[in-house]
Scaffold this motif. Sequence first.
Motif, PDB file in Angstrom:
ATOM      1  N   HIS A  17      -5.380   3.815  -8.229  1.00  0.00           N
ATOM      2  CA  HIS A  17      -6.163   4.679  -7.420  1.00  0.00           C
ATOM      3  C   HIS A  17      -7.049   5.582  -8.150  1.00  0.00           C
ATOM      4  CE1 HIS A  17      -2.238   4.080  -5.277  1.00  0.00           C
ATOM      5  NE2 HIS A  17      -2.955   3.388  -4.342  1.00  0.00           N
ATOM      6  N   THR A  55      -2.701  -3.031  -1.910  1.00  0.00           N
ATOM      7  CA  THR A  55      -3.589  -2.855  -0.750  1.00  0.00           C
ATOM      8  C   THR A  55      -3.265  -3.364   0.477  1.00  0.00           C
ATOM      9  OG1 THR A  55      -4.964  -4.763  -1.358  1.00  0.00           O
ATOM     10  CG2 THR A  55      -5.628  -2.534  -2.417  1.00  0.00           C
ATOM     11  N   SER A  78       0.758  -1.332   0.072  1.00  0.00           N
ATOM     12  CA  SER A  78      -0.141   0.042  -0.165  1.00  0.00           C
ATOM     13  C   SER A  78       0.823   1.197   0.078  1.00  0.00           C
ATOM     14  CB  SER A  78      -0.798  -0.011   1.092  1.00  0.00           C
ATOM     15  OG  SER A  78      -0.302  -0.237   2.142  1.00  0.00           O
ATOM     16  N   ASP A 115       1.039   0.984  -5.102  1.00  0.00           N
ATOM     17  CA  ASP A 115      -0.459   0.858  -5.638  1.00  0.00           C
ATOM     18  C   ASP A 115      -1.020  -0.618  -5.240  1.00  0.00           C
ATOM     19  OD1 ASP A 115       0.980  -0.559  -7.348  1.00  0.00           O
ATOM     20  OD2 ASP A 115       0.192  -0.085  -9.250  1.00  0.00           O
ATOM     21  N   ASN A 133      -6.210  -4.648  -5.588  1.00  0.00           N
ATOM     22  CA  ASN A 133      -5.981  -4.032  -6.996  1.00  0.00           C
ATOM     23  C   ASN A 133      -5.993  -4.832  -8.108  1.00  0.00           C
ATOM     24  OD1 ASN A 133      -6.618  -1.610  -5.981  1.00  0.00           O
ATOM     25  ND2 ASN A 133      -4.704  -0.787  -5.396  1.00  0.00           N
ATOM     26  N   ILE A 186       0.267   9.105  -5.636  1.00  0.00           N
ATOM     27  CA  ILE A 186      -1.221   8.406  -6.116  1.00  0.00           C
ATOM     28  C   ILE A 186      -0.800   7.752  -7.554  1.00  0.00           C
ATOM     29  CG2 ILE A 186      -3.497   8.708  -7.113  1.00  0.00           C
ATOM     30  CD1 ILE A 186      -3.394   9.166  -4.048  1.00  0.00           C
ATOM     31  N   LYS A 210      -6.462   6.393  -1.671  1.00  0.00           N
ATOM     32  CA  LYS A 210      -5.555   5.954  -0.922  1.00  0.00           C
ATOM     33  C   LYS A 210      -5.274   6.634   0.372  1.00  0.00           C
ATOM     34  CE  LYS A 210      -0.954   4.845  -1.567  1.00  0.00           C
ATOM     35  NZ  LYS A 210       0.623   5.346  -1.963  1.00  0.00           N
ATOM     36  N   ASP A 211      -6.538   6.376   1.011  1.00  0.00           N
ATOM     37  CA  ASP A 211      -6.648   6.972   2.461  1.00  0.00           C
ATOM     38  C   ASP A 211      -6.141   8.412   2.732  1.00  0.00           C
ATOM     39  OD1 ASP A 211      -7.681   4.430   3.376  1.00  0.00           O
ATOM     40  OD2 ASP A 211      -5.721   3.559   3.894  1.00  0.00           O
TER      41      ASP A 211
END
Length: 281
Positions: free
Chosen positions: A138, A17, A12, A15, A255, A134, A126-127
Amino acid sequence: MTNRIDLHTHSSVSDGTYSPAALACLAHEKGLSAVALTDHDTVDGTAEFRAACENYGIESVSGIELNASYEKEMHIIGLFVNENDKDLLAALDKLRDGREKRNAEMVKKLCENGIDISEDDIRDAKDGAPLREIGRPHIARAVINNGFAESIPEVFEKYIAVGKPCYVERLRYSPEECINMIHEAGGIAVLAHPIFISADGSVLAPLLAKLTDMGLDGMECRHSAFDRDFSLLAEKLCSRFGLLRSGGSDFHGENKPTVLLGEPAVPYEYIEAMKAAEGKK
Ligand code: AMP
Ligand code: FE
Ligand code: FE
Ligand code: ZN
């Protein structure tokens, strides 16, 4: 513990998770003996990853994946890089500046193409991470969240793959610059998923001749996108050009939900050959 390894994974921090620690935990569950974290344009996850791997008795490899400037997607992976190398960190910082600019432009293009989306929407995917961290997955997630598509591949196909209407170039280094950066940071340079450039050996061979002249050390012979025939072709090309064999899943968590950590199987011998080659330098 098996003798299986995975030398191509994303957390994460880029890209994927799974956090670097969660990735190490999953590697433990799968019984992998060595794993490389190869996030795009960043080594920021390596310290957390190493500590978590140590807990589980898994050998961790510090890696990076760079998108080289080329007419197709040419990705070069660095393995065994020193994540504190000042020049490497400075070069990666520039890449992230390039992302910031490119991502803002992609949001504009998506809006022009009828997709109601904001910079905050892609950050939320992305939180709340800054725009410079990014990636396109995302952006794809944000397009889905806003109700304009059903799946990540659909967003790429319609809007954001190379050549599609909302794709915007970002700063990339030449293949030679990527290879040199990796070498200067003490790593070995490996061509990732050559099948994304071509599945044809007669196209890959002249390219590999050039890349090996530039100092390329290895190439992936195992990858989730390869079938058996392509893996065999890649092995033959490695022998012909004196390249080390590498391989991994290219795991990205949710993803890329069809890509599983540790698959296809990659033997521990690959890492042994890399270490032996390093020793000879
Ligand atoms: P970026 O570095 O922001 O340009 O995004 C590149 C990432 O997008 C790659 O790591 C892949 O994970 C993903 N990607 C690129 N092309 C595709 C595609 N056609 N379908 C799905 N994911 C893709
Ligand atoms: Fe990716
Ligand atoms: Fe890649
Ligand atoms: Zn990758």
